[in-house]
Design a protein around this motif. Sequence first.
Motif, PDB file in Angstrom:
ATOM      1  N   PRO A 177       0.809  -1.236   0.000  1.00  0.00           N
ATOM      2  CA  PRO A 177       0.000   0.000   0.000  1.00  0.00           C
ATOM      3  C   PRO A 177       0.835   1.275   0.000  1.00  0.00           C
ATOM      4  O   PRO A 177       0.389   2.307  -0.521  1.00  0.00           O
ATOM      5  N   SER A 200      -0.647   9.078   6.626  1.00  0.00           N
ATOM      6  CA  SER A 200      -0.984   7.911   5.804  1.00  0.00           C
ATOM      7  C   SER A 200       0.168   6.914   5.759  1.00  0.00           C
ATOM      8  O   SER A 200      -0.033   5.706   5.906  1.00  0.00           O
ATOM      9  N   SER A 201       1.381   7.407   5.552  1.00  0.00           N
ATOM     10  CA  SER A 201       2.538   6.508   5.523  1.00  0.00           C
ATOM     11  C   SER A 201       2.713   5.811   6.870  1.00  0.00           C
ATOM     12  O   SER A 201       2.971   4.605   6.938  1.00  0.00           O
ATOM     13  N   TRP A 222       0.098   3.002   7.302  1.00  0.00           N
ATOM     14  CA  TRP A 222       0.325   1.773   6.539  1.00  0.00           C
ATOM     15  C   TRP A 222       1.538   1.002   7.046  1.00  0.00           C
ATOM     16  O   TRP A 222       1.567  -0.229   6.971  1.00  0.00           O
TER      17      TRP A 222
END
Length: 725
Positions: A330, A471-472, A475
């Motif tokens: 992702p 977001s990083s 994930w």
Amino acid sequence: MTNQTNQTLSAAPAYSSMQPADAPRRSIAVVILLGLWLVIFFAALFAPPLLDDADATHANAARHIALTGDFVTLHVNGIRYLEKAPLPYWLDAASFRIFGFNTFAAHFPEAIGVLLLALLGFYWASRAFGNRTGFYSGLAILTSIGVFLFTRIYIPEVLLTLFLSISLYCMLRALEADSATNPGAPRPASGTWAFVRSANRTFSPATYAYIMWASLALAVLTKGLVAIVFLLGTAIVYLALTGEYKNWRALKPLTGTILFLAIAAPWHILAGLRNTNGMNGHGFFWFYFVNEHFLRFLGKRFPKDYNKLPGYLFWSLHIVWLFPWSLFAPLAALPIFRALRRSRDLDKKRRRSFNIAGTISDLLLIVVALVIQQKLHLEYVEFLVLAFAFVLPFQYLRRRHRAGLPLLDPASQTFAHRTTLLLSLYAALVLLFFSVSTNQEYYTFPAYLALLVLLAASLSRAEDTFDTDASSRLWIILAHLAFMLIGFAVAATLAYGLWSSRHLAFIPDIGDVLAHRDVGNYTLSMSHFFDLTDASFAALRLPAGLAAITFCFGPSIAWMLRAKKRHLAATTALALTSTVFLIAAHIAFVRFAPMLSSKKVADKIQTLEATGAISRDNTVLLYGDQAYGSSIPFYLGRQVDLVEGRSTSMLFGSYFPDAPHIFLSNADLLKIWGTGDRKLLFVPLEKRDIVDQLLGNNKILLQETSGKALYTDRPLNQPSLQNHP
């Protein structure tokens, strides 16, 4: 407005031009990678023995080259073997001449290919993204499950991947070096370019171009014309998207093609001239180019001795083959979806009326997709994947065109961005090609380096923005959580199996535990995984225990290090967890050797001959296709006869006028059984019932291992040796 729009639509992720503070020194990184290779791959060269089917079949072809010096026509068991390109067998033959005819020599060239592939991934990724990404790329190549699994047998995929990757890298360097020295070419921006600029003059642009063509020729000699499809297909799309087609002269297409033909053409020409008038009048050219390339792609190859993975398995299994690094996939997709979302938002602002042309083009795309689905008989999973693969890039490029922007921003074409684009296009082409074609699980191996480098770059970039990009960070956390859950599940399953088998005795031959009469004819390379039963844990206590402990603690240690923001240590811990698991898997693989190899049968025959229990003047016969016991002729060092074995890889070559008379029918077996010299008949598990009905009690069992039997047609000279191990 244009500059702002351009920045908004840029799909390329931002790469830091600075080396991360925790990046390992290049010398230390190389030492670690070399150590991992020695532990995982070099140490595995000595056991198990050559396996039946493809492993020993290919070794037999190389053995013939080493003994006869015939580098043109491959032979297996005396029969012409024309379906494969020759380079892997040339390398194996050279290895045999140096190290002798043994397992180590047979697999040594492939192990060297893995090492070179890891070093290439390290070197390329370090040049593009920095030393830490290069280190991660090398770790990923050496510790991925797929790279490990598909190098347990001697198949050409790792060598094909190496040569194609070298070609891609040299193409990029030739264009880059030419752009740096050509005032008319678009100049890359600062950033990563500054990091790699000092090393740009390693070779001249022309040298890189010629290495590209030479490596492509070696790839063709390794696997065939598919190498041309992958390289040229990727190059055409890449040059069109980047505008680098203007610098096409840097690739030396004319003189490079001459070099390519000088390397690749001679063997093909000689093989065609020396192998004519075979089955139905066909020779090498028809069988190799038409049957083995075009008809195989269409699923119409003769004979039909292959299978195709269902679409959902073909795509989902890549999570397994690239594990544990696939957990970070992702992260690689984040920049793509962000760019698509931004381009969609901008497109909505600019379109204030109904766009008839756009609607028509969308409808045409749907119609074309449906026609392709019907013509190629694609499963719906494959159809959806292909649709996304073509529609999303098309929509993105169309939005850039509407915004009055070039397809790609020339100012962002640093070496890192070019590498990302090139590897993405190449991996997509390989995956899409084999999703349509007939396939085995390992056919997409050529995409592994590209995918793993992209995953490593995404992980390294996410580590750099761990504190600033939610977001990083999310994930990465989810990937570690998945790794821990999978680890605990695997550890619990193995622990349950070990506990259930605690009262069972250790059985040296695990094949005796798993042997059964309805095993079927496997056509997919990983089908033997379905042979695992609860009773097998008694023979796998050591590897199962080692794997259980590893997965119980390894993922947790990696997560604790990540939580402390020790990113380099956390990722290294993940790689080491995979390393220990692969060592355990290899130990288990060795335990399966009696089931997957017939070396014990060859050893039994040689022991009986050495002790005088049977005369050396005997005839060895294999019942069924030679793939059932292909390790027997290798370890015996002689040709064997095949009963009802004129099939698969032996079929086409058997029709040449000089083919030896090694193919017998059931009637022929009954006629010679008990007459003339002693007959020794090897019967695989799949054919035991047939032979029992055919010979009845008119046979003497000399050995049975993993359900495979060795019979003879008369008593031994020394009956006391009948039960000799």
